[in-house]
Design a protein around this motif. Structure first.
Motif, PDB file in Angstrom:
ATOM      1  N   TYR A  75      30.693  49.918  40.264  1.00 43.71           N
ATOM      2  CA  TYR A  75      31.651  49.974  39.158  1.00 43.71           C
ATOM      3  C   TYR A  75      32.766  48.990  39.492  1.00 43.71           C
ATOM      4  O   TYR A  75      33.163  48.861  40.649  1.00 43.71           O
ATOM      5  CB  TYR A  75      32.226  51.388  39.020  1.00 43.71           C
ATOM      6  CG  TYR A  75      33.486  51.473  38.187  1.00 43.71           C
ATOM      7  CD1 TYR A  75      33.437  51.407  36.804  1.00 43.71           C
ATOM      8  CD2 TYR A  75      34.731  51.615  38.799  1.00 43.71           C
ATOM      9  CE1 TYR A  75      34.593  51.478  36.046  1.00 43.71           C
ATOM     10  CE2 TYR A  75      35.887  51.678  38.051  1.00 43.71           C
ATOM     11  CZ  TYR A  75      35.816  51.615  36.671  1.00 43.71           C
ATOM     12  OH  TYR A  75      36.957  51.679  35.925  1.00 43.71           O
ATOM     13  N   GLU A 119      36.514  46.892  37.780  1.00 50.79           N
ATOM     14  CA  GLU A 119      37.520  46.864  36.715  1.00 50.79           C
ATOM     15  C   GLU A 119      38.573  45.821  37.059  1.00 50.79           C
ATOM     16  O   GLU A 119      38.813  45.529  38.242  1.00 50.79           O
ATOM     17  CB  GLU A 119      38.172  48.243  36.555  1.00 50.79           C
ATOM     18  CG  GLU A 119      39.114  48.337  35.371  1.00 50.79           C
ATOM     19  CD  GLU A 119      39.610  49.760  35.138  1.00 50.79           C
ATOM     20  OE1 GLU A 119      40.402  49.957  34.212  1.00 50.79           O
ATOM     21  OE2 GLU A 119      39.197  50.659  35.901  1.00 50.79           O
ATOM     22  N   CYS A 129      41.470  54.998  37.720  1.00 48.14           N
ATOM     23  CA  CYS A 129      40.532  54.051  37.113  1.00 48.14           C
ATOM     24  C   CYS A 129      39.123  54.625  37.095  1.00 48.14           C
ATOM     25  O   CYS A 129      38.142  53.893  37.193  1.00 48.14           O
ATOM     26  CB  CYS A 129      40.541  52.732  37.883  1.00 48.14           C
ATOM     27  SG  CYS A 129      42.154  51.995  38.074  1.00 48.14           S
TER      28      CYS A 129
END
Length: 708
Positions: A664, A666, A683
C-alpha cells in the motif's frame, strides 16, 4: 538440529548479595540436586580491589541414561566446565558452562545471568539460555537428544527451588542481610552506614505496575509477577496470565516472541495470541511461525483488526441469526449460545450472501478474544478460550442445502486458520438423527485438537449428572433447555423469500473474498522481472509513504527518480501463474541507464520473507518516483553467515523463482506528514490491534525512514 532453550525472567525478592550466598551453598556438592555429584575448583582469581571474582570449576554429573547407552559410550559420569564471573561492584553474576565429556561429538552451552532488578535494587533477576548440538553419538543421536532435553528441563525447575531452599535456610540461621561490596578505602565508612542500609533492606519498595498494565498478585512469597524489562517475560506473569507451561513451552513462547520483535520492531500480537498458535502446532516453532505470519498478513490485508468498530450486522441478521453471548461456564470461559436448529441457513445465505455471514462470524471471534481478556482480569486466572453451546433441535435436511454447507465449510476453514485454540469446549445438545450426516461432511475440516473438545448429547441426555450441569452453573442454563435463566438469543425462523437477493453473482472463487475494497494490492516478483509502481510528484517537498509485507521469498526494495514518464510493461505469459498470483508491472525500460535516465534516491533494502516494512521518503524534486521490488538472490550473501531470523525465513521459502508481496502506498503533503510510520495510522495502515504495545522506529537514512 540444534535444540535451544530460553528462560523467562525469574525475580527473587531478595538482595543480590543474599541470593549469591544461597547460590554458593550449592558447592562443592548439593544434596538437593541428585544428578550433581560434586565439583572441584580448577582456577580462581580476583581483581586488585576484590570487585571481580572468577572461579572455574569442573562439575561431575550422573546423567539418568539407560545402562546400555552408558556402556556403549564407555562413561559412567559426565563432566562440565563451569566458569563463574561475579562483579560485586555491578552486582552481576555470569555463569558459562560447557561439556567436557564427548566435546567432539556433543556441544552443550549454557549461559546464566543473575543481576539486580532494574526497578528495585533490593530484588534479583535470573535468566538462562542453552543450546544442544549433537553431531554424532554412535547412532544414538535421537535417543541422546531426548534424554538430554528431558534431564535439562527437569533440572530447570529444580534449580529455582534449590535457590529458594537455601535462601530460607539462611534466613532461618538469622542471616537476612549481607553488606554490599565497597572499595577498600571506604570500608570503614561503609561499616558505620550498615545499620541504616540494613533497615532499608527489610522493606524494599514495590516496583512499578505489571507489564501490559495487567494487575494481579502472586501467591509465591519469594517471586513477584513483575517484568524487569518491557521486552521480556516474567515467569510469574506467564503463570498468572497465560497459564502453566512447561520450561520448553515457555522457551518456545519467548523465542517466537523475540523473532516477532526482530521482524516487526514491537508491533507484535499479544502473548496469549502467540501462545494459541504455538498450541495449535504442538509448540513446533517453525510451523507456528508460518501459521501466525500468514494469519497476521490476512488480518492486515482485510483489516480484521477494525471489524468490531466498523462492522454493524444488518437488521435481518440480528433478527434471524440465532446466536449470542450468555454469561460464562463453570471455568470462567465466556459462553456463546448458537441455536443452529432454529436458524434458516439457506435463507440467510440467499438473503445476505456468504460475505455478511463470514464478517459476522469473525466479529464473534474478535468479541470472544476480548471477553477472554476481561474474564482473565475478573477471575484472576488465565482464560484464553470460550465455550460454545449449540442447540440442534429443529435441524433437518434443509440445513444440508449444499451451498449452505459449502459456506459453513469455508467459514470453518477461515476460523481454524486464524483463531486456533480459541474454542475451549463445544457442547452440542439435542442432536437429531440427521446430525451424523452433517457431522460426516464437516468433521474432516476441523482440526483434531478441536474435535477432541466436542461433547455431543442426543435427546435429553444433556439433563442430569454428566450433562450441562457439569459445565454450566444451574442459574446460567438457558430456559429453552430446562434452566431458569432467560436467554436473549434470537429465536430465528424462516427468512422471507421476498428478502432474497435476486441478482446473485456466480461463485468463481474457491475462497471467500472478505473485503473487496481492501486498500492493499498484491503483486508477484520473478527472476529478471521486478514489480514497479510509479508515483508522479508535481511539486517538491511531498512525502511518499509505503507499507508492504513479504508473503513469499526475499526481495530488495528500492526507490528511483526520473524526469521521464515510464511506460508500463506487464509480465508476459511465460509465467502462467502471474495472472492468478498478483500483477507484475515493469516500468524501467531495458534501454534506460542508471545515472542518466533515472537515479536512485533510496539505497536497496533487503526484505526477508514474513517481514512487514514501512517507510517514507521526502521528495526533493518533481517528476516520477518509481518504487521497485526486485527478487533478492541468496547467492549475493552466500559468503556471509545468515542470522538466526534469516535462517528461519529461508527454511520457509517455497520457491526460488517467484516472490509475492502485498503493498500500500500514499502521497502526502509534507505539512500533513507528522514523521515516521506513526503517522500512517491516519493513512489506513493496518497494523494488528492484537498488539499490546506498538512502537515506531526513529532511525532514518537521509530523507527516508524505514521501519520494520
Amino acid at each position: 538440529m540444534v535444540q535451544k532453550y530460553q528462560s523467562p525472567v525469574r525475580v527473587y525478592k531478595y538482595p543480590f548479595e543474599l541470593v549469591m550466598a544461597a547460590y554458593e551453598k550449592r558447592f562443592p556438592t548439593c544434596p538437593e540436586i541428585p544428578v550433581f555429584l560434586g565439583s572441584e575448583i580448577l582456577r580462581e582469581s580476583k581483581s586488585e580491589d576484590g570487585a571481580i571474582q572468577i572461579i572455574e570449576r569442573s562439575c561431575k554429573l550422573n546423567v539418568d541414561a539407560p545402562r546400555l547407552l552408558k556402556k556403549i559410550a564407555g562413561v559412567e559420569y559426565v563432566f562440565f566446565i563451569q566458569k563463574n564471573t561475579v562483579n560485586w561492584k555491578e552486582r552481576t553474576l555470569l555463569i558459562e558452562a560447557r561439556n567436557e565429556t564427548f566435546a567432539n561429538r556433543v556441544v552443550v552451552l549454557e549461559i546464566c545471568n543473575y543481576s539486580v532488578h532494574p526497578e528495585n535494587e533490593g530484588w534479583t533477576c535470573f535468566e538462562q539460555s542453552a543450546s544442544l548440538d549433537i553431531k554424532s553419538f554412535f547412532g544414538f543421536e535421537n535417543t541422546v537428544e531426548k534424554i538430554a532435553m528431558k534431564q535439562y528441563t527437569a533440572n530447570i525447575k529444580r534449580g529455582k527451588e534449590v535457590i529458594e531452599h537455601y535462601l530460607k535456610e539462611l534466613i532461618s540461621q538469622g542471616i537476612t542481610f549481607i553488606p554490599r561490596w565497597t572499595p577498600p578505602a571506604v570500608c570503614k565508612k561503609a561499616a558505620s552506614q550498615a545499620p541504616s542500609q540494613r533497615e532499608s533492606s527489610k522493606a524494599p519498595a514495590e516496583p512499578p505496575a505489571h507489564r501490559s498494565d495487567k494487575e494481579g498478585g502472586s501467591t509465591c512469597p519469594s517471586v513477584e509477577a513483575s517484568t524487569p524489562d518491557a521486552d521480556k517475560l516474567d515467569a510469574d506473569y506467564i503463570e498468572r496470565y497465560l497459564g502453566q507451561l512447561t520450561p520448553m513451552q515457555e522457551s518456545c513462547l519467548i523465542r517466537l516472541r523475540q523473532w516477532l520483535q526482530e521482524t516487526h520492531k514491537g508491533k507484535i500480537p499479544k502473548d496469549e495470541h502467540i501462545l494459541r498458535f504455538l498450541r495449535a502446532r504442538d509448540f513446533n516453532i517453525d510451523k507456528a511461525r508460518e501459521m501466525l505470519c500468514q494469519s497476521l498478513t490476512w488480518r492486515k490485508q482485510y483489516q480484521v483488526d477494525y471489524i468490531l468498530q466498523t462492522w454493524r450486522p444488518p437488521s435481518l441478521l440480528e433478527e434471524y441469526y440465532t446466536g449470542g453471548w450468555h454469561y460464562q461456564d463453570r471455568d470462567g470461559r465466556p459462553l456463546y449460545i448458537l441455536r443452529l436448529g432454529q436458524m434458516d441457513t439457506k435463507g440467510l445465505v440467499k438473503a445476505l450472501g456468504e460475505e455478511s455471514l463470514l464478517r459476522h462470524v469473525l466479529s464473534i471471534n474478535e468479541e470472544g478474544q476480548k471477553r477472554c481478556e476481561e474474564n482473565t482480569n475478573l477471575f484472576g486466572r488465565p482464560i484464553t478460550s470460550w465455550t460454545c453451546l449449540v442447540d440442534l433441535e429443529g435441524l433437518n435436511m434443509r440445513h444440508l442445502w449444499r451451498p449452505g454447507v459449502k459456506a459453513l465449510l469455508r467459514i470453518i476453514e477461515v476460523v481454524e486458520d486464524n483463531y486456533p485454540e480459541t474454542l475451549g469446549r463445544l457442547l452440542i445438545v439435542r442432536a437429531p438423527r440427521v446430525f451424523p450426516v452433517l457431522w460426516t461432511l464437516v468433521s474432516p475440516f476441523i482440526n483434531e485438537n478441536t474435535r477432541q473438545k466436542f461433547l455431543i448429547y442426543s435427546g435429553n441426555n444433556y439433563q442430569g449428572p454428566g450433562g450441562l450441569v457439569d459445565y454450566l452453573d444451574k442459574d446460567v442454563i438457558p430456559d429453552f433447555l430446562g434452566g431458569e435463566c432467560v436467554c436473549n438469543v434470537p429465536e430465528g425462523g424462516l427468512v422471507p423469500k421476498s428478502l432474497y437477493q435476486t441478482d446473485e453473482e456466480p461463485e468463481t472463487s474457491d475462497h471467500i473474498r472478505l473485503w473487496t475494497e481492501t486498500i492493499y494490492h498484491s503483486a508477484s516478483v520473478f527472476k529478471g522481472a521486478p514489480h514497479e509502481i510509479v508515483v508522479e510528484i508535481l511539486e517538491g517537498e511531498s512525502v511518499i509513504t509505503w507499507d508492504f509485507d513479504i508473503l513469499k521469498g526475499d526481495v530488495a526494495f528500492s526507490l528511483f527518480h526520473s524526469k521521464r514518464a515510464p511506460e508500463p510493461s506487464r509480465k508476459e505469459a511465460a509465467v502462467p501463474s502471474a495472472a492468478t498470483a498478483g500483477e507484475n508491472v515493469q516500468l524501467i525500460g531495458k534501454s534506460w541507464v542508471l545515472g542518466v535516465d533515472y537515479s536512485r534516491v533510496e539505497s536497496p533494502l533487503v526484505c526477508r520473507e514474513g517481514e512487514s516494512i514501512q517507510g517514507s521518503h521526502i521528495t526533493r524534486w518533481p517528476g516520477f518516483y518509481i518504487l521497485q521490488w526486485k527478487m533478492h538472490s541468496p547467492a549475493a550473501c552466500a559468503g556471509s553467515s545468515l542470522s538466526r531470523v534469516d535462517d528461519v525465513l529461508a527454511s520457509l521459502q517455497v520457491s526460488n523463482h517467484k516472490c509475492k508481496i502485498m503493498y500500500y502506498y500514499e502521497v502526502l503533503a509534507s505539512k500533513e506528514f507528522r514523521g515516521s510510520m506513526s503517522s500512517l495510522e491516519s493513512c489506513n495502515s493496518g497494523f494488528s490491534q492484537l498488539s499490546g504495545v506498538t512502537t515506531s522506529s526513529n532511525q532514518s537514512q537521509s530523507s527516508s525512514l524505514i521501519s520494520r
